[in-house]
Write a protein that holds these residues in place. Structure first.
Motif, mmCIF file in Angstrom:
data_model
loop_
_atom_site.group_PDB
_atom_site.id
_atom_site.type_symbol
_atom_site.label_atom_id
_atom_site.label_comp_id
_atom_site.label_asym_id
_atom_site.label_seq_id
_atom_site.Cartn_x
_atom_site.Cartn_y
_atom_site.Cartn_z
ATOM 1 N N SER A 115 -2.593 -0.595 -10.289
ATOM 2 C CA SER A 115 -3.980 -1.091 -10.188
ATOM 3 C C SER A 115 -4.356 -2.491 -10.009
ATOM 4 C CB SER A 115 -4.631 -0.550 -11.259
ATOM 5 O OG SER A 115 -4.698 0.999 -11.612
ATOM 6 N N VAL A 153 0.864 -1.197 0.120
ATOM 7 C CA VAL A 153 -0.289 0.022 -0.005
ATOM 8 C C VAL A 153 0.916 1.092 -0.085
ATOM 9 C CG1 VAL A 153 -1.841 1.420 1.190
ATOM 10 C CG2 VAL A 153 -1.740 -1.075 1.281
ATOM 11 N N ASN A 170 0.959 2.728 -13.711
ATOM 12 C CA ASN A 170 -0.272 3.035 -13.121
ATOM 13 C C ASN A 170 -1.233 1.836 -13.286
ATOM 14 O OD1 ASN A 170 0.039 5.807 -12.114
ATOM 15 N ND2 ASN A 170 -0.497 6.480 -13.909
ATOM 16 N N MET A 174 -3.197 -3.908 -6.710
ATOM 17 C CA MET A 174 -4.050 -3.375 -5.547
ATOM 18 C C MET A 174 -5.235 -4.204 -5.694
ATOM 19 S SD MET A 174 -2.745 -1.322 -3.788
ATOM 20 C CE MET A 174 -4.100 -0.571 -2.834
ATOM 21 N N SER A 188 2.544 1.619 -3.514
ATOM 22 C CA SER A 188 1.508 1.836 -4.435
ATOM 23 C C SER A 188 0.885 3.334 -4.534
ATOM 24 C CB SER A 188 0.506 0.898 -4.662
ATOM 25 O OG SER A 188 0.926 -0.516 -4.692
ATOM 26 N N THR A 189 0.535 3.624 -3.163
ATOM 27 C CA THR A 189 -0.319 4.973 -3.071
ATOM 28 C C THR A 189 0.681 6.124 -2.668
ATOM 29 O OG1 THR A 189 -0.542 4.287 -0.678
ATOM 30 C CG2 THR A 189 -2.193 3.450 -2.365
ATOM 31 N N MET A 190 1.892 6.006 -2.202
ATOM 32 C CA MET A 190 2.526 7.306 -1.804
ATOM 33 C C MET A 190 4.010 7.313 -2.695
ATOM 34 S SD MET A 190 1.912 7.225 2.118
ATOM 35 C CE MET A 190 2.875 9.005 2.423
ATOM 36 N N PRO A 204 3.744 6.964 -6.852
ATOM 37 C CA PRO A 204 2.973 8.203 -7.590
ATOM 38 C C PRO A 204 3.835 9.523 -7.127
ATOM 39 C CG PRO A 204 1.426 6.933 -6.155
ATOM 40 C CD PRO A 204 2.738 6.232 -5.821
#
Length: 376
Positions: free
Chosen positions: A79, A34, A75, A82, A37-39, A42
């Motif tokens: 996805s 997480v 990206n 996730m 992938s999210t911080m 990006p």
């Protein structure tokens, strides 16, 4: 268990154990997945996109990095990872994400390399341009001087052709250099590649410069050889004159014919040098040969003069020394008379041998004694 079906119990326990193990993996790796992938990813993609935009605006061509395409694919991969996480499928997720992080870290290195390459390229362009201008100027002056050099020196066809070869090679370097400049203006090539091409052009230009330097040295040596020949001619004349002064200074009764023969040979050799220098064009190879010959003959003449005087001095000293035995020994008197006759004929070496052999009758080892006396 109430039905006493113990065979199924093992399977159920095994399934529960596997489920607990998988849940522990999810608990351990899910935060990392997480977070990346999210911080982390990006943020890196946003930063790299910003840097790429700024560099493109500053004239860098970084299309070869395919940043937009790779961000889009990243990206999609995030996805997918996730979605798998939602069903607790973590297979290779951490590995894939760390690989992506490493890729974007490498992009920073690519950016730094492009910036460094741009500086090297800009320095290289200035350096190559200055060197091309310098070589072109030297070649123009050389072409302007070539007719005069042909008239003055006997240049070979190879020496003339090498100048044209250098000029052709320089034209090729100029064409390659122009191509690099055109690619720079059209911004179709990254600076890392342009910098490498600059280095290749610089290497080719260095070969042209080396060949030109060798040619200039060869042509310059023609003038140096001519000047050196004139200087050596002056030295050779001095050696001949010193030989004449030396042999006349002792006031010999007779100067040997050998000296006059060698004197004529030396003067003839000097005339050959003068004739060669006055020729147009001058053959430096022949001129150097004439100078070497004349120098050898002049030194030979000087050595003859030195040896003649040394023999005459020794013979005269031996005759004077032997006069003390004239009245007491007829054989010595006869030898001294023979030695004196040879002396006045100019046969000084023969005179010395006769007198020494004669004196050796009454004084064995007289030669060493006389030499010792002459040295004092």
């Amino acid at each position: 268990m109430e039905q006493n079906d113990y065979d199924e119990v093992g399977k159920i326990v095994k399934a529960l154990d596997d489920m607990i193990h998988n849940i522990s993996i999810v608990i351990e790796e899910a935060p990392t997945i997480v977070l990346i992938s999210t911080m982390i990813l990006p943020k890196k993609m946003k930063d790299i996109k910003s840097i790429a935009t700024r560099m493109t605006r500053d004239g860098y061509n970084i299309e070869y990095l395919n940043i937009d395409y790779n961000i889009e694919e990243t990206n999609k991969k995030i996805s997918e990872i996730m979605d798998r996480l939602n069903v607790l499928n973590l297979q290779d997720s951490v590995f894939d994400l760390k690989t992506l992080v490493d890729y974007y870290e490498a992009i920073y290195s690519d950016f730094d390399n492009e910036k460094r390459s741009k500086k090297e390229y800009e320095r290289g362009i200035i350096n190559i341009n200055d060197r091309i201008v310098k070589v072109s100027s030297i070649l123009r002056n050389l072409y302007a001087e070539i007719d005069n050099l042909k008239d003055t020196y006997d240049l070979s066809d190879e020496e003339i052709m090498v100048i044209d070869e250098i000029n052709k090679e320089l034209v090729q370097v100029k064409d390659s250099f122009k191509l690099i400049n055109d690619r720079t203006l059209s911004k179709v090539m990254p600076f890392s590649k342009l910098s490498n091409e600059c280095e290749m052009v610089a290497v080719s230009l260095s070969k042209v410069e080396d060949k030109l330097e060798t040619t200039l040295k060869n042509l310059g040596s023609l003038k140096e050889d001519e000047a050196r020949a004139r200087d050596q001619l002056y030295e050779i004349k001095n050696i001949i004159n010193n030989s004449k002064y030396k042999i006349k200074e002792y006031n010999l009764p007779v100067i040997p014919d050998k000296f006059y023969v060698e004197l004529k040979e030396a003067y003839d050799a000097v005339k050959e040098i003068n004739n060669e220098i006055e020729k147009k064009p001058i053959s430096i190879k022949v001129l150097n040969l004439r100078v070497d010959t004349a120098r050898d003959l002049a030194l030979k003449l000087y050595q003859t003069a030195t040896n003649t005087i040394s023999s005459a001095e020794a013979a005269e000293s031996a005759i004077v020394y032997g006069n003390r035995y004239r009245t007491s020994n007829k054989e010595v008197e006869s030898g001294l008379i023979s030695g004196s006759k040879a002396f006045y004929k100019g046969e000084y070496k023969e005179s010395l041998e006769i007198v020494l052999n004669t004196l050796n009758i009454v004084e064995p080892g007289i030669q060493k004694k006389l030499l010792s006396m002459m040295e004092r």
